[in-house]
Design an enzyme around this catalytic site. Structure first.
Site, PDB file in Angstrom:
ATOM      1  N   HIS A   1      45.383  74.745  62.741  1.00 63.12           N
ATOM      2  CA  HIS A   1      44.472  75.022  61.731  1.00 63.12           C
ATOM      3  C   HIS A   1      43.340  75.721  62.079  1.00 63.12           C
ATOM      4  CE1 HIS A   1      46.910  72.420  58.836  1.00 63.12           C
ATOM      5  NE2 HIS A   1      46.989  71.693  59.890  1.00 63.12           N
TER       6      HIS A   1
ATOM      7  N   GLY B   1      62.118  72.725  57.741  1.00 59.43           N
ATOM      8  CA  GLY B   1      60.924  71.660  57.578  1.00 59.43           C
ATOM      9  C   GLY B   1      60.516  70.974  58.868  1.00 59.43           C
TER      10      GLY B   1
ATOM     11  N   SER C   1      58.595  76.882  61.831  1.00 61.09           N
ATOM     12  CA  SER C   1      58.339  78.197  61.375  1.00 61.09           C
ATOM     13  C   SER C   1      59.541  78.709  60.944  1.00 61.09           C
ATOM     14  CB  SER C   1      57.488  78.953  61.989  1.00 61.09           C
ATOM     15  OG  SER C   1      56.285  78.735  61.963  1.00 61.09           O
TER      16      SER C   1
ATOM     17  N   ASP D   1      52.122  81.958  61.917  1.00 63.63           N
ATOM     18  CA  ASP D   1      53.571  82.094  62.168  1.00 63.63           C
ATOM     19  C   ASP D   1      54.295  83.256  62.135  1.00 63.63           C
ATOM     20  OD1 ASP D   1      52.828  79.189  62.093  1.00 63.63           O
ATOM     21  OD2 ASP D   1      53.594  78.885  59.912  1.00 63.63           O
TER      22      ASP D   1
ATOM     23  N   TYR E   1      47.259  70.659  52.842  1.00 63.25           N
ATOM     24  CA  TYR E   1      47.092  72.038  53.501  1.00 63.25           C
ATOM     25  C   TYR E   1      45.947  72.640  52.839  1.00 63.25           C
ATOM     26  CZ  TYR E   1      47.740  76.196  56.047  1.00 63.25           C
ATOM     27  OH  TYR E   1      47.568  77.384  56.942  1.00 63.25           O
TER      28      TYR E   1
HETATM   29  C1  GLA Z   1      51.335  76.179  59.173  1.00 68.38           C
HETATM   30  C2  GLA Z   1      50.523  77.647  58.639  1.00 68.38           C
HETATM   31  C3  GLA Z   1      49.954  78.349  59.813  1.00 68.38           C
HETATM   32  C4  GLA Z   1      48.745  77.525  60.203  1.00 68.38           C
HETATM   33  C5  GLA Z   1      49.422  76.128  60.710  1.00 68.38           C
HETATM   34  C6  GLA Z   1      48.465  75.252  61.439  1.00 68.38           C
HETATM   35  O1  GLA Z   1      52.261  76.407  60.020  1.00 68.38           O
HETATM   36  O2  GLA Z   1      51.634  78.363  58.100  1.00 68.38           O
HETATM   37  O3  GLA Z   1      49.078  79.496  59.289  1.00 68.38           O
HETATM   38  O4  GLA Z   1      47.840  77.328  59.780  1.00 68.38           O
HETATM   39  O5  GLA Z   1      50.221  75.228  59.571  1.00 68.38           O
HETATM   40  O6  GLA Z   1      48.009  75.426  62.698  1.00 68.38           O
END
Ligand code: GLA
Length: 397
Positions: free
Chosen positions: A50, A138, A142, A188, A237
């Site tokens: 994050h 999920g 990614s 990601d 989020y």
């Molecule tokens: C998801 C988001 C990323 C990042 C992570 C947490 O994967 O797509 O951009 O913020 O959460 O680190």
């Protein structure tokens, strides 16, 4: 790559190139030989969670699990329909002139790529494609970013253009932000596009640079799937991101990357203060983790990963009962140097740093020790893979 789950014998998963062969086979059986094939990997984040949307630091690596798109052009590149068959999701026809948010959720990532690339002057209609993936969906690995990066890599390749990984990543992030509606950061897509095989990457999300960083010797990275899947994580989020922006505004800094622990302690709202405390300490841990990797100090890297989990659980509050249970099972298992949730949080996968000589005993112990609401653990040990690429279709068996 090796895998164990509670029901399987070792090495029950397909080889890393399995999605590649399946995509080419699916295209051949449907439309004949593909003219272009692209692959993009999923990722695991070792530390720095994050932090990306706070201009901070992350330390992800690409996994040896790919999403693959095998395509051929059959229609008008400006306006022709896009016909897609996706293993596991079904079929869809995308109209490049249509509304990319009006298609089924799984296809929005693809329709979004078509729309965003058209806006960039890349003709993106008139093709058909077979899509396969080896990335669990999920699961915080990614899979969505890999689909976007694979599709962008394929379409710019088809247009005879080349783009740097950060340009591909930014287009993929725009698909998430503008079409899918998730205010996600750059991590990601950037690691999926730009990873270097054999290395994790220290990502500076302000200068948008990747520094390939080798893992310490004698350790392996274990991915541990809790079997749980996120629900409504998008709302949380967005709330976390808004809290960070509030904190930065109150402190008068561009982003929380620029704040110190002492500054954060002055924030008025106790919840915003805890969120900001996670970000500032996580950035420091991530830089320290990269130093530990360079110094070949696996014990310190593991300690930092476990401290990251505690901060995500207690300050940022994005862990979940299944993730906490599997991290606890990992920490009680032979050879574990550190463990934490990975990715956005709430459900999906955790990651552990494990002494290589103990990986089999570790894996068996996590599978035996983890129980959460009837779920069973699946554990993979993974070496860092390479970022997205075009693949010669004729070279695929
Ligand atoms: C998801 C988001 C990323 C990042 C992570 C947490 O994967 O797509 O951009 O913020 O959460 O680190």
């Amino acid at each position: 790559m090796s895998t164990l789950s509670s029901n399987d014998e070792p090495d029950a998963t397909p080889a890393p190139a399995a999605a590649l062969a399946r995509a080419v086979g699916l295209h051949r059986s449907r439309w004949g030989a593909p003219t272009l094939v692209a692959r993009a990997p999923g990722r695991v984040n070792l530390i720095g969670e994050h932090t990306d949307y706070n201009d901070g630091f992350t330390l992800p690596m690409a996994l040896p699990f790919d999403t693959v798109i095998a395509l051929s052009g059959a229609g008008d590149p400006e306006s022709g329909l896009v016909e897609v068959v996706s293993e596991g999701f079904g079929e869809i026809a995308i109209d490049p002139a249509g509304d990319p948010t009006a298609v089924e959720p799984w296809a929005r990532h693809l329709a979004g790529v078509v729309a965003i690339l058209a806006g960039e002057g890349v003709a993106s209609g008139g093709w058909r494609a077979a899509i396969t993936t080896d990335i669990p969906t999920g699961a915080s690995l990614s899979s969505s970013a890999a689909l976007e990066v694979a599709a962008i890599t394929a379409l710019i390749g088809r247009a005879g253009r080349a783009m740097a990984p950060i340009e591909i990543a930014r287009l993929g992030q725009r698909v998430e932000n503008e079409i899918v509606g998730l205010p996600s950061g750059i991590m990601d897509q950037f690691i999926s596009a730009g990873a270097v095989a054999g290395h994790a990457s220290l990502m500076d999300c302000r200068s948008l640079t990747l520094t390939p960083t080798p893992l310490p010797g004698g350790v392996v990275i274990a991915i541990m799937d809790t079997g749980t899947r996120r629900r409504l994580a998008e709302v949380a989020y967005g709330e976390r991101r808004a809290a960070c922006e509030r904190a930065a505004a109150e402190l008068g800094v561009v982003a929380l990357r620029d704040a110190t622990v002492a500054q954060v302690a002055t924030l008025h709202d106790p919840v915003v203060r805890r969120r900001a405390h996670h970000i500032v300490t996580e950035n420091a841990r991530t830089l320290a983790a990269a130093d530990a990797m360079r110094a070949d100090d696996a014990a310190e890297l593991g300690r930092l990963m476990s401290a990251s989990h505690a901060s995500l659980r207690d300050d940022y509050e994005v862990s979940g009962a299944g993730l906490d249970a599997i991290v606890e099972a990992a920490m009680a298992s032979p050879g574990c140097l550190g463990a934490r949730m990975t990715g956005g949080g709430f459900a999906g996968c955790a990651v552990a740093l494990v002494d290589a000589t103990s990986i089999d005993a570790f894996t068996t112990s996590v599978i035996d020790g983890y129980r959460f609401e009837g779920h069973r653990a699946t554990v993979w040990s993974c070496a860092p893979a390479a970022g997205a690429s075009l693949v010669d279709p004729d070279a695929v068996a």
